[in-house]
Design a protein around this motif. Structure first.
Motif, PDB file in Angstrom:
ATOM      1  N   MET A   1      27.449  39.323  26.978  1.00 40.29           N
ATOM      2  CA  MET A   1      28.909  39.055  27.583  1.00 40.29           C
ATOM      3  C   MET A   1      28.753  37.928  28.438  1.00 40.29           C
ATOM      4  SD  MET A   1      30.571  41.693  30.743  1.00 40.29           S
ATOM      5  CE  MET A   1      29.826  43.133  29.648  1.00 40.29           C
ATOM      6  N   GLY A   2      29.737  37.134  28.439  1.00 38.31           N
ATOM      7  CA  GLY A   2      30.065  35.592  29.204  1.00 38.31           C
ATOM      8  C   GLY A   2      30.771  35.988  30.610  1.00 38.31           C
ATOM      9  N   PRO A   3      30.661  34.849  31.294  1.00 39.18           N
ATOM     10  CA  PRO A   3      31.452  34.986  32.398  1.00 39.18           C
ATOM     11  C   PRO A   3      32.906  35.124  32.292  1.00 39.18           C
ATOM     12  CG  PRO A   3      30.605  32.863  32.229  1.00 39.18           C
ATOM     13  CD  PRO A   3      30.504  33.409  31.126  1.00 39.18           C
ATOM     14  N   GLY A   4      33.648  34.869  30.974  1.00 37.59           N
ATOM     15  CA  GLY A   4      35.142  34.462  30.602  1.00 37.59           C
ATOM     16  C   GLY A   4      35.853  35.600  31.426  1.00 37.59           C
ATOM     17  N   ALA A   5      35.579  36.914  31.446  1.00 35.91           N
ATOM     18  CA  ALA A   5      36.188  37.951  31.701  1.00 35.91           C
ATOM     19  C   ALA A   5      36.596  38.032  33.279  1.00 35.91           C
ATOM     20  CB  ALA A   5      35.815  39.200  31.195  1.00 35.91           C
ATOM     21  N   GLY A   6      35.361  37.420  33.705  1.00 35.59           N
ATOM     22  CA  GLY A   6      35.293  37.421  35.384  1.00 35.59           C
ATOM     23  C   GLY A   6      36.144  36.395  35.793  1.00 35.59           C
ATOM     24  N   ILE A   7      36.246  35.294  35.144  1.00 34.07           N
ATOM     25  CA  ILE A   7      37.034  34.041  35.564  1.00 34.07           C
ATOM     26  C   ILE A   7      38.503  34.585  35.345  1.00 34.07           C
ATOM     27  CG2 ILE A   7      37.818  31.792  35.019  1.00 34.07           C
ATOM     28  CD1 ILE A   7      34.731  31.236  34.083  1.00 34.07           C
ATOM     29  N   ALA A   8      38.828  35.178  34.173  1.00 37.79           N
ATOM     30  CA  ALA A   8      40.235  35.798  33.792  1.00 37.79           C
ATOM     31  C   ALA A   8      40.682  36.620  35.087  1.00 37.79           C
ATOM     32  CB  ALA A   8      40.243  36.315  32.683  1.00 37.79           C
ATOM     33  N   ALA A   9      39.659  37.349  35.447  1.00 40.40           N
ATOM     34  CA  ALA A   9      40.286  38.195  36.475  1.00 40.40           C
ATOM     35  C   ALA A   9      40.591  37.814  37.897  1.00 40.40           C
ATOM     36  CB  ALA A   9      39.273  39.227  36.759  1.00 40.40           C
ATOM     37  N   PHE A  10      39.548  36.564  38.159  1.00 41.67           N
ATOM     38  CA  PHE A  10      39.670  36.072  39.330  1.00 41.67           C
ATOM     39  C   PHE A  10      41.191  35.249  39.216  1.00 41.67           C
ATOM     40  CE2 PHE A  10      39.279  31.787  41.451  1.00 41.67           C
ATOM     41  CZ  PHE A  10      39.247  32.021  42.610  1.00 41.67           C
ATOM     42  N   LEU A  11      41.502  34.468  38.190  1.00 40.77           N
ATOM     43  CA  LEU A  11      42.854  33.742  38.131  1.00 40.77           C
ATOM     44  C   LEU A  11      43.909  34.555  38.158  1.00 40.77           C
ATOM     45  CD1 LEU A  11      41.805  30.929  35.433  1.00 40.77           C
ATOM     46  CD2 LEU A  11      41.876  30.780  37.890  1.00 40.77           C
ATOM     47  N   LEU A  12      43.927  35.810  37.537  1.00 44.09           N
ATOM     48  CA  LEU A  12      45.063  36.865  37.666  1.00 44.09           C
ATOM     49  C   LEU A  12      45.008  37.183  39.105  1.00 44.09           C
ATOM     50  CD1 LEU A  12      44.726  38.974  34.104  1.00 44.09           C
ATOM     51  CD2 LEU A  12      46.458  37.459  34.862  1.00 44.09           C
ATOM     52  N   SER A  13      44.242  37.479  39.561  1.00 40.44           N
ATOM     53  CA  SER A  13      44.291  37.944  41.023  1.00 40.44           C
ATOM     54  C   SER A  13      44.987  36.775  42.019  1.00 40.44           C
ATOM     55  CB  SER A  13      43.051  38.423  41.920  1.00 40.44           C
ATOM     56  OG  SER A  13      42.146  36.951  41.938  1.00 40.44           O
ATOM     57  N   LEU A  14      44.717  35.597  41.705  1.00 38.34           N
ATOM     58  CA  LEU A  14      45.550  34.691  42.370  1.00 38.34           C
ATOM     59  C   LEU A  14      47.035  34.418  42.095  1.00 38.34           C
ATOM     60  CD1 LEU A  14      43.065  31.765  42.243  1.00 38.34           C
ATOM     61  CD2 LEU A  14      43.408  33.215  44.195  1.00 38.34           C
ATOM     62  N   SER A  15      47.131  34.975  40.780  1.00 41.21           N
ATOM     63  CA  SER A  15      48.687  34.928  40.343  1.00 41.21           C
ATOM     64  C   SER A  15      49.627  35.828  41.107  1.00 41.21           C
ATOM     65  CB  SER A  15      48.758  35.056  38.820  1.00 41.21           C
ATOM     66  OG  SER A  15      48.570  36.674  38.717  1.00 41.21           O
ATOM     67  N   ALA A  16      49.044  36.485  41.876  1.00 42.48           N
ATOM     68  CA  ALA A  16      49.758  37.626  42.752  1.00 42.48           C
ATOM     69  C   ALA A  16      50.921  36.646  43.555  1.00 42.48           C
ATOM     70  CB  ALA A  16      48.960  38.383  43.567  1.00 42.48           C
ATOM     71  N   VAL A  17      50.148  35.603  43.959  1.00 44.82           N
ATOM     72  CA  VAL A  17      51.264  34.517  45.138  1.00 44.82           C
ATOM     73  C   VAL A  17      52.258  34.320  44.339  1.00 44.82           C
ATOM     74  CG1 VAL A  17      51.160  32.730  46.520  1.00 44.82           C
ATOM     75  CG2 VAL A  17      49.024  34.036  46.420  1.00 44.82           C
TER      76      VAL A  17
END
Length: 376
Positions: A1-17
């Protein structure tokens, strides 16, 4: 399992703004039902997008999706608190009016700050641990205690306080925050515990040490005795005890307990009915060796006490709290010292159990010879 899913989750959290700013400026978002539908739709779309973005690196641990969605709402909460304090504008006005107006209170603002900072860091930590295959049990237990404490106080205080008449359909969006942590907590508690390596001899030696040879534990026991008395005092005040020292305390030391928002009073009652048993069990666990449950319970309650103290102390001093109910200037230092000790002591207790767990492990033979004697 790569870090891609974690990066996607982080970017989606920032999309809240940008998402909150966009919805705030849409026409027609002016009724409680529309706000509730918009909130539910955003969470469902977020889950779908996250699932698609994860692609081949999609995590097998279902809690990844729970923490990813909660990290998004953590950023929303940070936006709410910043807007309510006047640092930003034009993001969540629609939600404050027709969604959860009780978050405009001092207590609501403080729990949003906590969720948008501490909980957000915990979510990202657990998301990273899942994607990298690391153990996140300790972090998860700390988060569980913190989140459940904030939910109990918020939901009960809102229902019985002055904001009870302002409950909107968006209040139902808290249901996932109640059900999912219960499910998540069950999975976290069932996961393997990560402990420092210790030999049987080391564990046996630690458990045979008398209390006077454990000065740190003695200090922690003094803290627990203080915490018990402090919790009882404020619990009696919350129950409108008529004793003179209770009247003196609530008027001269902590008038915030009289605030009609009811959050401080509910907090003190929660402390009395849930923290008091914990303090008693912790005292027992520091005296009697082999109480392995101390390793988990101290983490849960450390998170709960940290969140409760941050919200309570912050709301006691916040400008949204009426001046009448704020801590008097002549009592401010005593108030801050007492609450700081109350909060920090619980963190030190959890840290002591995590770093040096030998005293709390189940008893084991001191060496192989004793093992052979028991076998024979």
């Amino acid at each position: 399992m790569g870090p891609g899913a974690g990066i996607a989750a982080f970017l989606l959290s920032l999309s809240a703004v940008p998402v909150s700013h966009l919805i705030n400026n849409l026409p027609g978002v002016d009724s409680p039902k529309v706000v509730f539908a918009a909130g539910a739709a955003v969470l469902l779309v977020l889950l779908l997008v996250l699932y698609l973005l994860a692609g081949s690196s999609r995590p097998k641990d279902p809690l990844f999706y729970v923490f990813a969605v909660f990290s998004f709402t953590s950023v929303i909460d940070l936006v709410i608190s910043l807007e309510q304090d006047g640092y930003i504008k034009g993001f969540m006005a629609f939600y404050m009016k027709e969604g959860e107006p009780y978050l405009r209170s001092a207590y609501g603002i403080l729990i949003c700050y906590w969720d948008g900072t501490v909980h957000y860091v915990l979510y990202l930590t657990m998301i990273g641990a899942i994607t990298l295959g690391w153990n996140y049990r300790s972090v998860g237990l700390y988060w569980l205690g913190s989140l459940m404490m904030s939910l109990i106080t918020l939901l009960l205080g809102t229902s019985v306080g002055k904001f009870g008449s302002e409950i909107r359909p968006a209040f139902l969006l808290n249901i996932p925050y109640v059900l999912l942590p219960i499910w998540a907590g069950n999975k976290i508690v069932g996961s393997p515990r990560s402990l420092p390596s210790a030999s049987a001899d080391q564990v046996a030696k630690e458990q045979t040490r008398w209390l006077y040879r454990r000065p740190l534990d003695v200090c922690l026991m003094v803290y627990l005795a203080f915490a018990i008395m402090y919790t009882l005092l404020r619990g009696f005040v919350a129950l409108d005890c008529s004793l003179d020292f209770c009247d003196t305390y609530k008027y001269d030391q902590e008038p915030y307990l009289l605030d009609p928002v009811m959050y401080p009073r509910i907090q003190m009652l929660v402390n009395m009915f849930y923290l008091l048993p914990f303090f008693g069990l912790a005292l027992y666990g520091l005296i009697v060796p082999g109480c392995a449950w101390m390793l988990d319970i101290t983490l849960v309650f450390a998170g709960a006490i940290a969140q409760a103290q941050f919200a309570h102390v912050g709301a006691s001093l916040h400008p949204r709290t009426s001046f009448t109910y704020r801590v008097p200037n002549n009592a401010l230092s005593d108030f801050l010292y007492a609450n700081a000790i109350f909060a920090i002591g619980a963190q030190l207790l959890a840290l002591r159990c995590a770093i040096c767990p030998g005293f709390f492990l189940k008893g084991v033979p001191r060496n192989s010879q004793e093992m052979e004697k028991k076998v024979n």
